[in-house]
Design an enzyme around this catalytic site. Sequence first.
Site, PDB file in Angstrom:
ATOM      1  N   CYS A  90       0.326  -1.117   0.086  1.00  0.00           N
ATOM      2  CA  CYS A  90      -0.068   0.423  -0.277  1.00  0.00           C
ATOM      3  C   CYS A  90       0.915   1.798  -0.233  1.00  0.00           C
ATOM      4  O   CYS A  90       1.442   1.468   0.975  1.00  0.00           O
ATOM      5  CB  CYS A  90      -1.589   0.052   0.770  1.00  0.00           C
ATOM      6  SG  CYS A  90      -2.344   1.363   1.997  1.00  0.00           S
ATOM      7  N   LYS A 105      -9.630  -9.666   5.543  1.00  0.00           N
ATOM      8  CA  LYS A 105      -9.528  -8.768   6.245  1.00  0.00           C
ATOM      9  C   LYS A 105      -9.975 -10.044   7.633  1.00  0.00           C
ATOM     10  O   LYS A 105     -10.768 -10.172   8.223  1.00  0.00           O
ATOM     11  CB  LYS A 105     -10.131  -7.336   6.417  1.00  0.00           C
ATOM     12  CG  LYS A 105      -9.814  -6.715   4.980  1.00  0.00           C
ATOM     13  CD  LYS A 105     -11.077  -5.206   4.939  1.00  0.00           C
ATOM     14  CE  LYS A 105     -10.497  -5.205   4.180  1.00  0.00           C
ATOM     15  NZ  LYS A 105     -11.584  -4.014   3.321  1.00  0.00           N
ATOM     16  N   VAL A 142      -6.548   0.353   5.078  1.00  0.00           N
ATOM     17  CA  VAL A 142      -4.989   0.491   5.591  1.00  0.00           C
ATOM     18  C   VAL A 142      -4.517   1.809   4.895  1.00  0.00           C
ATOM     19  O   VAL A 142      -5.092   2.132   3.638  1.00  0.00           O
ATOM     20  CB  VAL A 142      -3.567  -0.190   5.528  1.00  0.00           C
ATOM     21  CG1 VAL A 142      -4.058  -1.531   6.190  1.00  0.00           C
ATOM     22  CG2 VAL A 142      -3.000  -0.683   4.417  1.00  0.00           C
ATOM     23  N   GLU A 155      -7.143   7.310   7.521  1.00  0.00           N
ATOM     24  CA  GLU A 155      -6.738   8.018   6.339  1.00  0.00           C
ATOM     25  C   GLU A 155      -5.582   8.653   6.886  1.00  0.00           C
ATOM     26  O   GLU A 155      -5.270   9.097   7.531  1.00  0.00           O
ATOM     27  CB  GLU A 155      -7.583   9.076   6.487  1.00  0.00           C
ATOM     28  CG  GLU A 155      -9.101   9.100   5.745  1.00  0.00           C
ATOM     29  CD  GLU A 155      -8.755   8.321   4.703  1.00  0.00           C
ATOM     30  OE1 GLU A 155      -8.395   9.231   3.616  1.00  0.00           O
ATOM     31  OE2 GLU A 155      -9.709   7.359   4.236  1.00  0.00           O
ATOM     32  N   SER A 156      -4.496   8.092   5.701  1.00  0.00           N
ATOM     33  CA  SER A 156      -3.084   8.674   5.359  1.00  0.00           C
ATOM     34  C   SER A 156      -2.867  10.492   5.938  1.00  0.00           C
ATOM     35  O   SER A 156      -1.989  10.698   6.327  1.00  0.00           O
ATOM     36  CB  SER A 156      -2.302   7.856   3.992  1.00  0.00           C
ATOM     37  OG  SER A 156      -3.046   8.745   3.246  1.00  0.00           O
TER      38      SER A 156
HETATM   39  N1  GSH Z   1      -8.202   7.430   1.166  1.00  0.00           N
HETATM   40  C1  GSH Z   1      -6.976   6.560   1.986  1.00  0.00           C
HETATM   41  C2  GSH Z   1      -6.639   5.112   0.943  1.00  0.00           C
HETATM   42  C3  GSH Z   1      -5.803   4.097   1.778  1.00  0.00           C
HETATM   43  C4  GSH Z   1      -6.350   3.074   0.967  1.00  0.00           C
HETATM   44  O1  GSH Z   1      -7.013   3.058  -0.640  1.00  0.00           O
HETATM   45  N2  GSH Z   1      -5.556   1.589   1.469  1.00  0.00           N
HETATM   46  C5  GSH Z   1      -6.095   0.705   0.412  1.00  0.00           C
HETATM   47  C6  GSH Z   1      -4.849  -0.222   0.224  1.00  0.00           C
HETATM   48  S1  GSH Z   1      -3.606   0.625  -0.554  1.00  0.00           S
HETATM   49  C7  GSH Z   1      -6.905  -0.349   1.247  1.00  0.00           C
HETATM   50  O2  GSH Z   1      -6.758  -0.659   2.575  1.00  0.00           O
HETATM   51  N3  GSH Z   1      -8.128  -0.812   0.405  1.00  0.00           N
HETATM   52  C8  GSH Z   1      -9.111  -2.300   1.034  1.00  0.00           C
HETATM   53  C9  GSH Z   1     -10.140  -2.024   0.580  1.00  0.00           C
HETATM   54  O3  GSH Z   1     -10.664  -1.179   0.188  1.00  0.00           O
HETATM   55  O4  GSH Z   1     -10.614  -3.251   1.256  1.00  0.00           O
HETATM   56  C10 GSH Z   1      -5.177   6.802   3.069  1.00  0.00           C
HETATM   57  O5  GSH Z   1      -5.254   8.163   2.235  1.00  0.00           O
HETATM   58  O6  GSH Z   1      -5.554   6.388   3.432  1.00  0.00           O
END
Ligand code: GSH
Length: 239
Positions: free
Chosen positions: A13, A40, A53, A69-70
């Site tokens: 990620c 998960k 994540v 949220e990052s």
């Molecule tokens: N806007 C979120 C995006 C985070 C994101 O897209 N994470 C993905 C992995 S890179 C995730 O956890 N995806 C799992 C899902 O959507 O089920 C951030 O900035 O934290």
Amino acid sequence: MTARLTLVSHHLCPYVQRAAISLAEKGVPFERINVDLSDKPDWFKAISPLGKVPLLRVRHGNAQEVIFESAVILEFLEETEDDPLHPADPLERARHRSWIEFGSAILNAIGRFYSAADEAAFLRESRSLSEMFARVEAELATRRGGPWFAGDPFSLVDAVYGPVFRYFDTFDRIGDFGILDGKPLIQAWRDALSKRRSVNEAVSPDYPRRLHAFLRAKGSYLSEVIRLQAIATPQARSA
Ligand SMILES: N[C@@H](CCC(=O)N[C@@H](CS)C(=O)NCC(=O)O)C(=O)O
């Protein structure tokens, strides 16, 4: 004793990586736990409102808080840890936040690029990515005096684009898609980021193999390019 900060992560990620880079740049110790996003665990579903994540678990006395949220995690670290990675000037800081948003838009475009189902969509997404990077190139042309986004010092914008460019190390091994061609300032920035310790250590050594396997299994046009490449050059199979 458990760490005060735990970064709940996934091996690939890019949003996790930006938080890991910030923590490393600030010299803050943290624990990292990887979750399987295709299956998960219940504990993760219970604490991740969006099921995504990164999460930052913060031990707070006997309690534990979770931040998701990052962008919010990055801002929390700016407010609570030393060695700021944002500029002090509010206007410049806002501009940095804008380019961080743009970095997230590029990550979405990269997702569309590697998921494109057919050649026409793939070429459309390549063009769209190329145009986005042309915008970044124009922005870099306004800055001087160092290898990083703002020249010097290293900032959160660098922490966001390190993981963006990391995708291209794998894309370049698959084919010449020309997305970063004719963008010398981007190439120089990418090169500097690839040598930065915090950027390198934000992923495990098997990241290239994992990303290649993920792209190959996607069932997309790019997956087909990888399959054909493996037939033509069997040594490329495990990248
Ligand atoms: N806007 C979120 C995006 C985070 C994101 O897209 N994470 C993905 C992995 S890179 C995730 O956890 N995806 C799992 C899902 O959507 O089920 C951030 O900035 O934290």
